[in-house]
Design a protein around this motif. Sequence first.
Motif, short mmCIF file in Angstrom:
data_model
loop_
_atom_site.label_atom_id
_atom_site.label_comp_id
_atom_site.label_asym_id
_atom_site.label_seq_id
_atom_site.Cartn_x
_atom_site.Cartn_y
_atom_site.Cartn_z
N TRP A 127 -1.72 45.40 -10.04
CA TRP A 127 -2.83 46.23 -10.45
C TRP A 127 -2.28 47.27 -11.41
O TRP A 127 -2.11 48.43 -11.10
CB TRP A 127 -3.48 46.92 -9.25
N MET A 128 -1.92 46.81 -12.58
CA MET A 128 -1.34 47.70 -13.57
C MET A 128 -2.34 47.94 -14.67
O MET A 128 -2.77 47.00 -15.33
CB MET A 128 -0.08 47.08 -14.15
N THR A 129 -2.71 49.17 -14.84
CA THR A 129 -3.64 49.51 -15.89
C THR A 129 -2.86 50.30 -16.94
O THR A 129 -2.79 51.52 -16.89
CB THR A 129 -4.81 50.32 -15.33
N TYR A 181 0.20 54.62 -19.05
CA TYR A 181 -0.28 54.17 -17.75
C TYR A 181 -1.56 54.93 -17.45
O TYR A 181 -1.60 56.15 -17.47
CB TYR A 181 0.77 54.45 -16.66
N ASN A 182 -2.64 54.19 -17.16
CA ASN A 182 -3.94 54.79 -16.86
C ASN A 182 -4.24 54.63 -15.37
O ASN A 182 -4.38 53.51 -14.89
CB ASN A 182 -5.04 54.10 -17.67
N GLU A 183 -4.35 55.75 -14.66
CA GLU A 183 -4.72 55.68 -13.25
C GLU A 183 -6.19 55.29 -13.15
O GLU A 183 -7.03 55.92 -13.77
CB GLU A 183 -4.54 57.04 -12.57
N SER A 184 -6.50 54.29 -12.35
CA SER A 184 -7.89 53.88 -12.18
C SER A 184 -8.52 54.51 -10.94
O SER A 184 -9.70 54.30 -10.68
CB SER A 184 -8.01 52.36 -12.14
N LEU A 208 7.82 59.38 -13.56
CA LEU A 208 7.59 60.78 -13.96
C LEU A 208 8.71 61.27 -14.88
O LEU A 208 8.46 62.03 -15.83
CB LEU A 208 7.47 61.68 -12.74
N ARG A 209 9.93 60.85 -14.61
CA ARG A 209 11.06 61.23 -15.49
C ARG A 209 10.86 60.67 -16.89
O ARG A 209 11.03 61.38 -17.88
CB ARG A 209 12.39 60.74 -14.91
N TYR A 210 10.47 59.40 -16.97
CA TYR A 210 10.22 58.82 -18.28
C TYR A 210 9.09 59.54 -18.99
O TYR A 210 9.12 59.73 -20.21
CB TYR A 210 9.92 57.32 -18.17
N GLU A 211 8.09 59.99 -18.23
CA GLU A 211 7.01 60.77 -18.84
C GLU A 211 7.56 62.08 -19.40
O GLU A 211 7.25 62.46 -20.54
CB GLU A 211 5.91 61.05 -17.82
N SER A 212 8.39 62.79 -18.62
CA SER A 212 8.93 64.07 -19.08
C SER A 212 9.84 63.90 -20.30
O SER A 212 9.98 64.82 -21.11
CB SER A 212 9.67 64.79 -17.95
N GLU A 213 10.45 62.73 -20.44
CA GLU A 213 11.30 62.44 -21.59
C GLU A 213 10.49 61.94 -22.80
O GLU A 213 11.06 61.68 -23.85
CB GLU A 213 12.34 61.37 -21.22
N GLY A 214 9.18 61.79 -22.62
CA GLY A 214 8.33 61.32 -23.72
C GLY A 214 8.41 59.83 -23.97
O GLY A 214 7.96 59.34 -25.01
N ARG A 215 8.93 59.08 -23.00
CA ARG A 215 9.09 57.63 -23.16
C ARG A 215 7.92 56.84 -22.59
O ARG A 215 7.82 55.64 -22.78
CB ARG A 215 10.39 57.19 -22.49
N LEU A 216 7.02 57.54 -21.87
CA LEU A 216 5.87 56.93 -21.23
C LEU A 216 4.83 58.04 -21.05
O LEU A 216 5.20 59.19 -20.83
CB LEU A 216 6.30 56.35 -19.88
N ARG A 217 3.57 57.70 -21.18
CA ARG A 217 2.51 58.68 -20.95
C ARG A 217 1.69 58.23 -19.73
O ARG A 217 1.48 57.04 -19.53
CB ARG A 217 1.60 58.81 -22.17
N ILE A 218 1.22 59.22 -18.98
CA ILE A 218 0.38 58.94 -17.81
C ILE A 218 -0.97 59.61 -18.05
O ILE A 218 -1.04 60.81 -18.32
CB ILE A 218 1.01 59.48 -16.52
N ARG A 219 -2.02 58.82 -17.97
CA ARG A 219 -3.39 59.35 -18.02
C ARG A 219 -3.86 59.39 -16.57
O ARG A 219 -4.18 58.37 -15.98
CB ARG A 219 -4.29 58.44 -18.84
N ASP A 239 -13.12 51.35 -16.51
CA ASP A 239 -12.43 50.97 -15.27
C ASP A 239 -13.39 50.30 -14.29
O ASP A 239 -13.04 49.31 -13.64
CB ASP A 239 -11.76 52.17 -14.61
N ARG A 240 -14.61 50.83 -14.18
CA ARG A 240 -15.61 50.21 -13.30
C ARG A 240 -15.86 48.78 -13.76
O ARG A 240 -15.88 47.85 -12.94
CB ARG A 240 -16.91 51.00 -13.33
N ASN A 241 -16.04 48.58 -15.04
CA ASN A 241 -16.27 47.23 -15.57
C ASN A 241 -15.07 46.32 -15.33
O ASN A 241 -15.24 45.13 -15.02
CB ASN A 241 -16.61 47.28 -17.06
N MET A 242 -13.85 46.88 -15.44
CA MET A 242 -12.65 46.09 -15.17
C MET A 242 -12.61 45.65 -13.70
O MET A 242 -12.34 44.48 -13.40
CB MET A 242 -11.39 46.91 -15.50
N VAL A 243 -12.92 46.58 -12.79
CA VAL A 243 -12.91 46.25 -11.36
C VAL A 243 -13.99 45.24 -11.05
O VAL A 243 -13.74 44.23 -10.37
CB VAL A 243 -13.09 47.53 -10.51
#
Length: 192
Positions: A50-52, A63-66, A123-134, A147-151
């Motif tokens: 379940w990777m969004t 990475y988008n939290e659903s 979270l470390r990769y996010e703080s290093e700017g290598r990944l973003r978390i929504r 997300d509703r439509n995806m589910v």
Amino acid sequence: MTAYHGTTVRGLEVLRPFASPHSNLDYPCVYLSADKALASIYIWKHPFKWMTFEIGEDGIPVYNESFKDGLRAFYGGVKGVIYTCSGSFGTDKNTGIRSAVVSRDPVPVAAADEVDDAYNRILRYESEGRLRIRHYEDLTVEERRRDRNMVRGAIRRLDLLRGEHPLSGFVSGTFPEWWEEARREAAEGGDA
């Protein structure tokens, strides 16, 4: 080329091709990523995926939290490893992932980066700017509708209402209102 493979399976010296029913590819292969931060989200503790996530225009994984605290729910306390591999890897547009590379042959491991907690690593990769978390609470109304439509699409496509798929319990427990909508529509003979 250097590529990475994230997993909960430790101690591997060679990554072996396999076919997965959850893969977009219909042949045995080793999936790898040209992006180490992206490989970290494959350190997974569930019997389903379940990777969004998406790859931003700038090439950085997003990475988008659903659902609220979804990142912590999936990755908190999960131990694993990110394997570094070198070789001549191929690409297949059917992976649907821009930084994915594949090998139909076994891939020797060059190095293993032990991950004590996948959530903290992400979270470390996010703080290093290598990944973003929504985070869920930061999503727009339109993103939540997506997300509703995806589910709802997953409920239909995977026939989750039957309860036999590993995702059934997760989806019914995490998205009870959308599950109930789909159940009612199915009972009325509509398209779930």
